[in-house]
Design an enzyme around this catalytic site. Structure first.
Site, PDB file in Angstrom:
ATOM      1  N   LYS A 190       0.844  -1.212   0.000  1.00 21.17           N
ATOM      2  CA  LYS A 190       0.000   0.000   0.000  1.00 21.17           C
ATOM      3  C   LYS A 190       0.866   1.245   0.000  1.00 21.17           C
ATOM      4  CE  LYS A 190      -2.511   1.417   3.763  1.00 21.17           C
ATOM      5  NZ  LYS A 190      -3.612   1.251   4.724  1.00 21.17           N
ATOM      6  N   THR A 225      -8.856   1.896   2.164  1.00 19.88           N
ATOM      7  CA  THR A 225      -7.880   0.802   1.999  1.00 19.88           C
ATOM      8  C   THR A 225      -8.610  -0.441   1.493  1.00 19.88           C
ATOM      9  OG1 THR A 225      -6.428   1.658   3.727  1.00 19.88           O
ATOM     10  CG2 THR A 225      -6.286  -0.719   3.273  1.00 19.88           C
TER      11      THR A 225
END
Ligand code: R5P
Length: 292
Positions: A190, A225
């Site tokens: 990420k 996310t």
């Protein structure tokens, strides 16, 4: 032992007390018109081990002031020992000075808890660069985890699962849950650009055909996310997608957005919500029994 539920701990305090067969009381809490906080104990505290249960969500800063007022008062009223149980403990993510002049909130809040409590129990703390609670707090600090409960939920409800961790930090949950289940897990990458903007990267191809994909993480806050992870997983052919988190903060309309994207979202009840289906009161009670 006396369990005292603070304003954001009532959903767990009484069941913890029931499991431990000890007395339970609710702390009276109110706000004055000018926003000041008022607290009052409704039980005798003299010579008692007092356990304050408070989950720090929504009005986080009021929650902090509330437990500080309560702890100081408990000491003045003769409590023998005062311990904090935090199903969700805040401010752990700012663990370094990322930019010049920033407060390292994690250390400051830990210092406050050290000053007012004799011990602290935290469910799945978000620890990253400093990985041990014992290094963060000077008082006795105990980490509790919902991983076994999450694994058990998957085992009972989701057939043929593939476990996915959305970012490098999620391995403590995703990988561990995979290990408990004896199922392979995969951790994605990420890049965070801001509080609301993240990008999820696939570092290695994954085969997801015929699998029920379960994203496992500690915190879902804005939900971005998870939404970005789902975009990546859908490109790989995933159709049945679950997300199980420990702490469902779900700011603003995060929960709605996740459900609208077709994700089956489930959390533990460290923070109450309509998807908080995994009860952590047993894990907390067991932790208290073994360590107090
Ligand atoms: C951070 O590393 C946490 O594990 C979560 O991935 C993060 O807090 C989720 O935030 P959001 O839901 O706002 O994307």
């Amino acid at each position: 032992m006396l369990i005292v539920s603070c304003s954001h701990g009532t959903h767990l305090g009484s069941s913890i007390a029931k499991i431990l067969r000890c007395n339970h009381s609710k702390l009276f809490f109110k706000k004055f018109p000018d926003d000041e906080v008022y607290t009052r104990f409704n039980a005798d505290l003299l010579n008692k081990q007092v356990v304050l249960v408070q989950s720090f969500y929504k009005n986080i800063n009021d929650c902090i002031i509330e437990v500080i007022f309560a702890s100081k008062t408990a000491k003045e009223l003769g409590a023998k020992k005062i311990v904090l149980v935090a199903p969700y403990f805040p401010y752990l993510r700012q663990d370094k000075r990322f930019h010049k002049g920033e407060a390292i909130s994690q250390k400051i809040i830990a210092g406050l808890i050290d000053k007012y409590f004799d011990g602290v129990y935290i469910m799945d703390p978000h620890l990253h660069r400093e990985n041990r609670l014992e290094h963060l707090f000077k008082i006795k600090a105990k980490r509790l985890t919902a991983n076994a409960l999450i694994a058990d939920y998957i085992k009972k409800k989701i057939k043929n699962p593939a476990i996915i961790g959305p970012d490098e930090e999620s391995y403590k949950w995703a990988q561990n849950v995979g290990e408990i289940l004896g199922v392979e897990s995969r951790i994605l990458g990420k890049k965070r650009y801001s509080s609301y903007h993240v990008e999820i990267m696939l570092n290695k191809k994954i085969k997801l055909s015929n699998k029920n994909v379960v994203i496992v993480d500690d915190i879902v806050s804005t939900g971005n996310t998870i939404l970005e992870t789902v975009k990546v997983l859908k490109k790989l052919g995933a159709t049945n997608i679950y997300c199980i988190c420990v702490h469902g903060i779900f700011v603003n309309d995060a929960l709605k957005k996740l459900q609208k994207a077709g994700i089956n979202i489930i959390s533990t009840n460290t923070i109450p919500s309509k998807v908080a289906k995994i009860d952590v009161s047993g894990v907390i009670a067991e932790g208290l029994k073994q360590n107090l």
